[in-house]
Design an enzyme around this catalytic site. Structure first.
Site, mmCIF file in Angstrom:
data_model
loop_
_atom_site.group_PDB
_atom_site.id
_atom_site.type_symbol
_atom_site.label_atom_id
_atom_site.label_comp_id
_atom_site.label_asym_id
_atom_site.label_seq_id
_atom_site.Cartn_x
_atom_site.Cartn_y
_atom_site.Cartn_z
ATOM 1 N N SER A 26 -9.370 1.538 5.069
ATOM 2 C CA SER A 26 -8.706 2.932 5.310
ATOM 3 C C SER A 26 -9.316 3.744 7.374
ATOM 4 O O SER A 26 -8.430 3.860 6.739
ATOM 5 C CB SER A 26 -10.009 3.653 4.686
ATOM 6 O OG SER A 26 -10.848 3.016 2.843
ATOM 7 N N GLY A 101 -0.973 2.937 -1.781
ATOM 8 C CA GLY A 101 -0.983 4.556 -1.474
ATOM 9 C C GLY A 101 -1.712 5.549 -0.307
ATOM 10 O O GLY A 101 -1.313 6.874 -0.117
ATOM 11 N N ASP A 326 -13.802 1.552 -5.699
ATOM 12 C CA ASP A 326 -13.139 0.127 -4.799
ATOM 13 C C ASP A 326 -14.139 -1.354 -5.531
ATOM 14 O O ASP A 326 -13.676 -2.128 -5.545
ATOM 15 C CB ASP A 326 -12.663 -0.034 -3.469
ATOM 16 C CG ASP A 326 -11.451 1.126 -3.365
ATOM 17 O OD1 ASP A 326 -11.049 1.811 -4.200
ATOM 18 O OD2 ASP A 326 -11.390 1.441 -2.696
HETATM 19 C C1 S3P Z 1 -8.554 5.788 -0.081
HETATM 20 C C2 S3P Z 1 -9.683 5.746 -0.640
HETATM 21 C C3 S3P Z 1 -9.589 5.538 -1.872
HETATM 22 C C4 S3P Z 1 -9.832 3.969 -2.742
HETATM 23 C C5 S3P Z 1 -8.467 3.746 -1.799
HETATM 24 C C6 S3P Z 1 -8.936 3.881 0.135
HETATM 25 C C7 S3P Z 1 -8.830 6.262 1.141
HETATM 26 O O1 S3P Z 1 -8.882 6.185 -3.002
HETATM 27 O O2 S3P Z 1 -10.163 3.573 -3.526
HETATM 28 O O3 S3P Z 1 -8.937 2.019 -2.188
HETATM 29 O O4 S3P Z 1 -8.066 5.283 2.652
HETATM 30 O O5 S3P Z 1 -8.523 7.342 1.781
HETATM 31 P P1 S3P Z 1 -8.195 7.321 -3.526
HETATM 32 O O6 S3P Z 1 -8.058 8.595 -2.324
HETATM 33 O O7 S3P Z 1 -7.167 8.031 -4.577
HETATM 34 O O8 S3P Z 1 -9.265 8.209 -4.075
#
Ligand code: S3P
Length: 438
Positions: A26, A101, A326
């Protein structure tokens, strides 16, 4: 990235050693993106070696950002020439966010304020994930985003005169919060996000590190547009979500002890420490000098020593879920080692890199585990020892690694199909695992 590989994991007598997890995924994404938006040249060390963070670098290059890479002692070392706020260039081709994502959602927020069209796509998993959660607020701010029924590919038609908003996301999501705040940074007003539950705050800390003023008041976060980012030299701490696999391995297999060094201890990510302790593991935390773990600026880090003291049971309540979202697959794995875990309020797991509730239930059952599936969670009872078996990681990195940790306590071997998916966040995972066997 190929994830067709199959790995066989044998039961372990115990696991021992010292590990340094890869750079936090992240934080890596954010530091690279903020460096690209800054004035001047930033240097980032300890950048994640995972495929997701590489996707972020390739997308930035597609937007005209120059990035030099070299191999450092604790991951990648980057020199990023910032293009300044609003200075990204229209891409010549479709951007590929791969499995990430975080990349597609955060970039959507940044590109919403650039007056050109950008198309972003990804792998089969990413193309099945919901994007309305960012499309709705970014369109309210004035961008137009084309999608396929709310899923990627996304074409972001940005504009330079975006409007500031106040936004209350329906789901607690750091990605949504970040997309809206990054778009807000490029408006003339003040944009505020009011979170339903607290989520990881790396965007807030990262923007602050790059010289932006971010105001926080409980679950409200706001940023005023037009603030320039200043280039920085920053180190990325180790990923606590990667460390979680070793915390659970050490806490679950009799006679084990693992020291995990250089791991990020941001309180919005450190919920896993409390949960593995509740499930019985002995955990000692030694913060490094530098950032105070309770401070709300900078990213604290330190060492964790985790040892086996038996595995018990716990209940995860909905308000805890964003802080360990996670880590839930590997916590399910911990329960299979003679413990028990009950999780509710975790419906978000169904729209991660895979439907993690159904994939976990399927995999653990194939190994002989006892797991009930609910729409928003699961219940694992570890009364009977796993026998091992043939499981499918469903192209999901965290499932590949969670099944491996469950497999350590089985009576026989476990074959994990699609285990190469681990490279999305932790390319060295299976090699490190073999090195920890006593
Ligand atoms: C993340 C936020 C989380 C997490 C993902 C990384 C991020 O997702 O599950 O692995 O780096 O902001 P969500 O924002 O969909 O909860």
């Amino acid at each position: 990235m190929s994830d067709s590989s199959t790995v066989v994991v044998q039961p372990a007598r115990s696991v021992h050693g010292r590990v340094r997890p890869p750079g936090d995924k992240s934080i890596s994404h954010r530091y690279a993106l903020f460096a690209a938006l800054a004035d001047g040249t930033s240097e980032i060390s300890g950048y994640s070696t995972g495929a997701d963070c590489r996707s972020t670098l390739e997308c930035l290059r597609g937007l005209g950002v120059s990035i030099e890479e070299s191999r450092g002692p604790d991951g990648l070392r980057l020199r990023i020439s910032g293009r300044g706020l609003g200075g990204l260039r229209a891409p010549a081709a479709v951007l590929d966010a791969g499995n990430s994502g975080t990349t597609i959602r955060m970039f959507s927020g940044v590109l919403a304020a650039h007056p050109f069209a950008t198309t972003m796509t990804g792998d089969d998993s990413l193309r099945s994930r919901p994007m309305n959660r960012i499309i709705v607020p970014l369109e309210r701010m004035g961008a137009r985003i084309e999608s396929t029924g709310g899923r990627p590919p996304l074409t972001v038609h940005g504009r330079a005169d975006l409007q500031a908003i106040e936004y209350i996301p329906e789901v607690p999501s750091a990605q949504v919060k970040s997309a809206v705040l990054l778009a807000g940074l490029q408006t003339r007003g003040t944009t505020r996000v009011v979170e339903p539950l607290a989520t990881r705050d790396h965007t807030e800390r990262g923007l602050t590190a790059f010289g932006v003023r971010v105001d926080r008041d409980g679950l409200r976060v706001s940023v005023t547009g037009g603030q320039r980012l200043t280039a920085r030299h920053l180190g990325v701490p180790g990923d606590i979500s990667a460390a979680a696999f070793w915390m659970v391995a050490a806490g679950s297999v009799s006679g084990s002890r693992i020291v995990i060094e250089g791991v990020g201890l941001n309180p919005t990510r450190a919920g896993i420490i409390d949960v593995v302790r509740r499930m019985g593991a002995g955990v000692t935390v030694e913060p490094d000098g530098g950032v105070d773990p309770s401070a709300s600026v900078g990213e604290p880090a330190g060492s964790l020593t985790v040892e086996y003291r038996g595995v018990g049971s716990t209940v995860i309540t909905p308000d805890e879920v964003p802080g360990i979202i996670d880590e839930l697959p590997v916590l399910a794995a911990m329960a299979t080692h003679g413990g028990e875990i009950q999780v509710s309020g975790a419906q978000e797991l169904r729209v991660k890199e895979s439907d993690r509730i159904s994939a976990l239930a399927d995999g653990l059952r194939r190994m002989g585990g006892e797991i009930d599936e609910q729409p928003d969670g699961f219940h694992v009872r570890g009364r009977v020892r796993l026998r091992g078996g043939d499981v499918d990681a469903r192209h999901d990195h965290r499932l590949a690694m969670a099944f491996a940790v469950a497999a350590l306590g089985a009576t026989g071997p476990t074959t994990i199909h699609g285990a190469g998916a681990a490279a999305v966040s932790y390319p060295e995972f299976f090699r490190v695992l073999e090195g920890l066997r006593a």
